[in-house]
Design a protein around this motif. Structure first.
Motif, PDB file in Angstrom:
ATOM      1  N   ASN A  94      -4.147   2.386  -4.931  1.00 34.78           N
ATOM      2  CA  ASN A  94      -2.938   2.721  -4.175  1.00 34.78           C
ATOM      3  C   ASN A  94      -1.974   1.531  -4.048  1.00 34.78           C
ATOM      4  OD1 ASN A  94      -4.434   1.146  -2.470  1.00 34.78           O
ATOM      5  ND2 ASN A  94      -4.455   2.598  -0.753  1.00 34.78           N
TER       6      ASN A  94
ATOM      7  N   LEU B 213      -5.762   6.567   1.316  1.00 33.48           N
ATOM      8  CA  LEU B 213      -7.224   6.600   1.172  1.00 33.48           C
ATOM      9  C   LEU B 213      -7.688   6.491  -0.274  1.00 33.48           C
ATOM     10  CD1 LEU B 213      -8.040   9.451   3.746  1.00 33.48           C
ATOM     11  CD2 LEU B 213      -7.974   6.960   4.114  1.00 33.48           C
ATOM     12  N   SER B 214      -6.762   6.308  -1.190  1.00 33.08           N
ATOM     13  CA  SER B 214      -7.129   6.215  -2.608  1.00 33.08           C
ATOM     14  C   SER B 214      -7.467   4.769  -2.978  1.00 33.08           C
ATOM     15  CB  SER B 214      -5.994   6.730  -3.489  1.00 33.08           C
ATOM     16  OG  SER B 214      -5.680   8.075  -3.151  1.00 33.08           O
ATOM     17  N   ASN B 215      -8.162   4.616  -4.076  1.00 29.19           N
ATOM     18  CA  ASN B 215      -8.565   3.275  -4.511  1.00 29.19           C
ATOM     19  C   ASN B 215      -7.408   2.520  -5.178  1.00 29.19           C
ATOM     20  OD1 ASN B 215     -11.207   3.705  -3.599  1.00 29.19           O
ATOM     21  ND2 ASN B 215     -11.810   4.671  -5.535  1.00 29.19           N
TER      22      ASN B 215
ATOM     23  N   HIS C 208      -0.781   7.683  -0.522  1.00 31.93           N
ATOM     24  CA  HIS C 208      -2.181   7.673  -0.969  1.00 31.93           C
ATOM     25  C   HIS C 208      -2.925   6.528  -0.290  1.00 31.93           C
ATOM     26  CE1 HIS C 208       0.292   9.455  -4.213  1.00 31.93           C
ATOM     27  NE2 HIS C 208      -0.707  10.331  -4.298  1.00 31.93           N
TER      28      HIS C 208
ATOM     29  N   THR D  55       0.836  -1.200   0.000  1.00 27.58           N
ATOM     30  CA  THR D  55       0.000   0.000   0.000  1.00 27.58           C
ATOM     31  C   THR D  55       0.872   1.251   0.000  1.00 27.58           C
ATOM     32  OG1 THR D  55      -1.708  -1.176   1.222  1.00 27.58           O
ATOM     33  CG2 THR D  55      -1.839   1.230   1.200  1.00 27.58           C
TER      34      THR D  55
END
Length: 221
Positions: free
Chosen positions: A31, A27-29, A25, A21
């Motif tokens: 990532n 909180l991004s989809n 980022h 991860t």
């Protein structure tokens, strides 16, 4: 194998851990760090889709994919920048791919034993059975094979130098033994002289014949 060089970015690619991860980022989809830049050698080597748009927009980037929990890369993305003619290719989801690193083998598995017995080709580095006539099963095994081919000429040169030294040493030993063998013969060939400096004839050897002893007969009873 034809002479080849191992690219520095290739060793970095093989040592990089993907599908982690992205810390920038969270909180991004999209990532997942599944991208690698060939032009950049500075960490982090793996980055996500959003990092590419910010820092690697004009760079050469390849995407790493997953197949049975192992990292692969499409042939179309690396065939122009890397020689993969000796690496086994596989068709996964309609695309031709190559594995990045060596995959662990279960030595006690029945299916693997059947595959090894039915296949006539195997990886020269790890021994994995191959489907076609290739030398290696992955890019990692290909790199190890290139390094071994590069080390072979150096080992051959070192062996020839050691052999030459042994020949010289053995020659010196043979020469010294021959000289030592000639020493006693020259001493025996010297003539003897008496006090008046007159040559003394060599002593004659008298041949002695052994006489047979008196035979002893057994007494009569």
């Amino acid at each position: 194998m034809k002479k080849a060089m191992v690219h520095p970015w290739l060793e970095l690619l093989l040592a990089t851990q993907f599908f982690t991860t992205c810390r920038n980022h969270l909180l991004s989809n999209r990532n997942d760090c599944n991208l690698f830049c060939i032009d950049c050698e500075a960490p982090p080597a793996a980055f996500c889709y959003y990092c590419r748009s910010h820092h690697h927009l004009t760079h050469r980037v390849i995407q790493i994919r997953r197949s049975s929990y192992h990292d692969v890369v499409r042939v179309s993305e690396v065939e122009d920048i890397l020689d993969i003619s000796d690496v086994q290719t596989y068709v996964i989801n309609g695309s031709s791919v190559v594995f990045l690193n060596e995959r662990p083998q279960l030595r006690g598995c029945v299916s693997s034993c059947k595959a090894l017995s039915s296949s006539s080709y195997s990886c020269e580095t790890c021994g994995r059975a191959l489907l076609d006539q290739f030398r290696f099963c992955s890019l990692g095994c290909n790199v190890k094979g290139i390094k071994q081919d590069m080390e072979m000429p150096a080992k051959a040169e070192n062996g020839s130098e050691c052999g030459g030294n042994e020949d010289v040493t053995s020659g010196n030993i043979v020469g010294s033994t021959s000289e030592n063998n000639t020493g006693p013969s020259t001493m025996t060939e010297k003539k003897k002289f008496n006090e008046n400096n007159e040559e003394v004839p060599p002593a004659k050897r008298v041949a002695r014949h052994r006489r047979k002893g008196i035979p002893q007969r057994a007494p009569f009873f």
